[in-house]
Design an enzyme around this catalytic site. Structure first.
Site, PDB file in Angstrom:
ATOM      1  N   HIS A   1      53.306 -65.112 -50.063  1.00 37.76           N
ATOM      2  CA  HIS A   1      54.738 -65.124 -49.539  1.00 37.76           C
ATOM      3  C   HIS A   1      55.476 -66.027 -50.503  1.00 37.76           C
ATOM      4  O   HIS A   1      54.956 -66.749 -51.380  1.00 37.76           O
ATOM      5  CB  HIS A   1      54.669 -66.178 -48.351  1.00 37.76           C
ATOM      6  CG  HIS A   1      54.160 -65.236 -47.036  1.00 37.76           C
ATOM      7  ND1 HIS A   1      55.346 -64.772 -46.112  1.00 37.76           N
ATOM      8  CD2 HIS A   1      53.062 -64.655 -46.658  1.00 37.76           C
ATOM      9  CE1 HIS A   1      54.263 -64.048 -45.199  1.00 37.76           C
ATOM     10  NE2 HIS A   1      53.172 -63.990 -45.382  1.00 37.76           N
TER      11      HIS A   1
ATOM     12  N   HIS B   1      47.061 -62.602 -50.453  1.00 42.65           N
ATOM     13  CA  HIS B   1      48.498 -62.250 -49.606  1.00 42.65           C
ATOM     14  C   HIS B   1      49.360 -63.526 -49.813  1.00 42.65           C
ATOM     15  O   HIS B   1      49.134 -64.601 -49.598  1.00 42.65           O
ATOM     16  CB  HIS B   1      47.859 -62.231 -48.258  1.00 42.65           C
ATOM     17  CG  HIS B   1      49.012 -62.001 -47.010  1.00 42.65           C
ATOM     18  ND1 HIS B   1      49.508 -60.739 -46.607  1.00 42.65           N
ATOM     19  CD2 HIS B   1      49.895 -63.012 -46.607  1.00 42.65           C
ATOM     20  CE1 HIS B   1      50.239 -61.041 -45.785  1.00 42.65           C
ATOM     21  NE2 HIS B   1      50.552 -62.156 -45.742  1.00 42.65           N
TER      22      HIS B   1
ATOM     23  N   CYS C   1      56.312 -65.079 -40.298  1.00 46.61           N
ATOM     24  CA  CYS C   1      55.337 -65.599 -39.372  1.00 46.61           C
ATOM     25  C   CYS C   1      55.804 -65.831 -38.094  1.00 46.61           C
ATOM     26  O   CYS C   1      56.485 -66.772 -38.164  1.00 46.61           O
ATOM     27  CB  CYS C   1      53.907 -66.221 -39.961  1.00 46.61           C
ATOM     28  SG  CYS C   1      52.797 -66.628 -38.754  1.00 46.61           S
TER      29      CYS C   1
ATOM     30  N   ARG D   1      53.859 -53.969 -40.956  1.00 38.17           N
ATOM     31  CA  ARG D   1      53.216 -55.112 -40.103  1.00 38.17           C
ATOM     32  C   ARG D   1      53.947 -56.417 -40.293  1.00 38.17           C
ATOM     33  O   ARG D   1      54.720 -56.980 -39.775  1.00 38.17           O
ATOM     34  CB  ARG D   1      51.686 -55.097 -40.263  1.00 38.17           C
ATOM     35  CG  ARG D   1      50.827 -55.759 -39.157  1.00 38.17           C
ATOM     36  CD  ARG D   1      51.056 -57.074 -39.268  1.00 38.17           C
ATOM     37  NE  ARG D   1      50.287 -57.780 -40.421  1.00 38.17           N
ATOM     38  CZ  ARG D   1      50.069 -58.958 -40.730  1.00 38.17           C
ATOM     39  NH1 ARG D   1      50.713 -59.910 -40.209  1.00 38.17           N
ATOM     40  NH2 ARG D   1      49.670 -59.459 -41.928  1.00 38.17           N
ATOM     41  N   ASP D   2      53.549 -57.028 -41.734  1.00 43.00           N
ATOM     42  CA  ASP D   2      53.970 -58.338 -41.810  1.00 43.00           C
ATOM     43  C   ASP D   2      55.554 -58.347 -42.043  1.00 43.00           C
ATOM     44  O   ASP D   2      56.146 -59.430 -41.652  1.00 43.00           O
ATOM     45  CB  ASP D   2      53.309 -58.970 -42.791  1.00 43.00           C
ATOM     46  CG  ASP D   2      53.226 -60.496 -43.126  1.00 43.00           C
ATOM     47  OD1 ASP D   2      53.761 -61.105 -42.089  1.00 43.00           O
ATOM     48  OD2 ASP D   2      52.620 -61.137 -43.984  1.00 43.00           O
TER      49      ASP D   2
ATOM     50  N   ASN E   1      56.503 -61.843 -47.394  1.00 40.75           N
ATOM     51  CA  ASN E   1      55.562 -61.684 -48.482  1.00 40.75           C
ATOM     52  C   ASN E   1      56.634 -61.401 -49.814  1.00 40.75           C
ATOM     53  O   ASN E   1      57.860 -60.814 -49.741  1.00 40.75           O
ATOM     54  CB  ASN E   1      55.144 -60.252 -48.143  1.00 40.75           C
ATOM     55  CG  ASN E   1      54.273 -60.339 -47.024  1.00 40.75           C
ATOM     56  OD1 ASN E   1      54.302 -59.617 -45.932  1.00 40.75           O
ATOM     57  ND2 ASN E   1      53.037 -61.143 -47.108  1.00 40.75           N
TER      58      ASN E   1
END
Lengths: 309, 309
Positions: A210, A208, A241, A15-16, A250
């Protein structure tokens, strides 16, 4: 951190890791990415986002992907959900978890989700209630919890205000996201203390991170020292993002596995398998990914990588 | 780490940053690099290595470079020294400090310096005595103190044994180097506790970190938490080691400045100036350097970088 310590690394690459990539991976490749994560030992994987395909074309195959990924005992698949329509799709697709994002600043929340923070808290409250009623595990991720690309500093007072409202939504888990990678370890300690103060002991906390400014690994250590044992990471450090300028990936899953292996903290993940997956993903995306272990190799020699060849 | 905290970042780019680069910088460019470091606020700079020019051609101009760099009140220039011949050159060149390396493992020490660890400790003892007699500040850097590319794990017992012998040399400062970037924060805490136990409180401790496995920043935090306030770094994260396979650069100066600025720990360095220097160095070396801040920009906007444009 004693040798008995254990953390859960939640795999975000499908996903990310992919939602901001120029290269669109095929559904077949995404299935392989999920399968590689499972093979490496991942037990929670954020498989996709049920976002508007016009806004996030990389995730347009969310429904087909969820239908295609093999299911494994003990492995939980999550879907990111932005609104009720996304929740309906997530329910139909049969995800085990929903992850609802509430961005802590109004400007970024509007750009990311089209509503301001207060409106998104209200929406998230409804989504969480419905998802829980359907038996799903629910997470609210507070985006830009450490800083915003548009508004700059996010004060502890602002974060507390957002968390106060988010806490009432009753999600199983609360994640603080350093969406643009600006946090340092003292921020992590202070903001998780604040979060614990707001939500008490009944809600699990998650982080979460980065690695945009190379503080990701240090922040992971600070999170674990603060008692947060659920950490997001992305194979290869893929990601970013679409709505945050200059955001990079991430923290890389393999970088965290190396770190925790050497610290005597169990992750349940196999460094060789994760690093192999990162190499495979680099090939599929046809770009250099920022994770360090793929190039450096493990230590001592014997872990995969150049040193052992 | 209280807001009163202060650390000293020792700039390694002219020596450790350049000694492994394919591109040979001109003496004029090296002078500019040193001047940029001074302008950014650096007060200790490892300017060059008095190594055998046949083995380290990037440092062949050590004598000319030291003659060419402008001197500034309060700024100390160090030279790396491997043997008595190097010390003679360092003395003649007028460096303020000598940094003598003793590699903790015999295999790596032989490859790096042509002698085993015990022989190098004996050589270092003589070098330190002579340098101190000449009024220089002296550092012994224990290379591969956290792991060796050839022998693998370096046990705490081995490190203690080396430190016991090194301590008798009577240097002003003892540095533990993670030459190949394998350390994690628990290692940093444990090995500096061991070092403090061996040398007592009279010898200053210093740490030399590489970011090969993305643990460099986390290890810097751990070092400061362990009371070590002297940290090596390299502008842009340039560097490596000619005799250690797959070693990558020191932790980037600008990454540490960002970290410490945001943690409220004073470095005396200006993030804009350091980041500018990293950009300049990338241009001179014609290669991508690994430091994060050059690409990410500071936070909040206003610090140099894309976010502020």
């Amino acid at each position: 951190m004693s040798p008995e310590s254990r953390v859960d690394v939640i795999e975000m690459a499908p996903r990310d890791g992919l939602q901001n990539e120029a290269t669109l991976l095929s559904t077949e490749d995404k299935v392989e990415l999920v399968e590689r994560a499972v093979r490496a030992g991942a037990r929670r994987i954020e498989v996709t986002s049920f976002a508007n395909p016009k806004r996030v074309p990389q995730m347009a195959d969310a429904d087909e992907l969820m239908a295609a990924v093999p299911r494994h005992e003990g492995v939980s698949y999550a879907g990111l959900v932005m609104n009720r329509r996304g929740l309906d799709r997530a329910l139909a697709a049969g995800v085990d978890e929903v992850d609802v994002v509430v961005v802590a600043t109004d400007t970024f929340c509007r750009r990311n989700q089209g509503v301001d923070t207060a409106e998104m808290v209200a929406a998230a409250t409804g989504i969480v209630a419905e998802a829980r009623a359907a038996g799903m595990f629910t997470t609210i991720t507070v985006g830009a919890a450490f800083g915003c690309p548009f508004e700059g500093e996010v004060s502890p007072a602002r974060l507390r205000d957002v968390l106060d409202r988010v806490a009432d939504a009753g999600a199983d888990e609360l994640s603080l996201a350093d969406t643009i990678g600006v946090a340092v370890p003292t921020d992590v300690a202070a903001r998780f203390a604040l979060a614990r103060d707001v939500v008490g002991d009944d809600v699990a906390l998650r982080v979460h991170l980065h690695d945009t400014r190379h503080t990701g690994v240090a922040n992971a250590v600070a999170a674990v020292q603060a008692g947060v044992t659920r950490l997001d990471a992305s194979i290869g450090g893929a990601g970013g993002c679409p709505f945050a300028p200059n955001a990079t990936g991430n923290v890389a899953t393999e970088d965290l596995v190396y770190l925790f292996d050497r610290m005597g903290v169990a992750t349940g993940l196999d460094l060789d398998e994760v690093t192999d997956a990162a190499g495979w993903l680099e090939g599929r995306l046809d770009k250099h990914l920022p994770g360090a272990l793929l190039r450096a190799g493990g230590f001592p020699a014997g872990a995969r990588g150049p040193l052992s060849r």
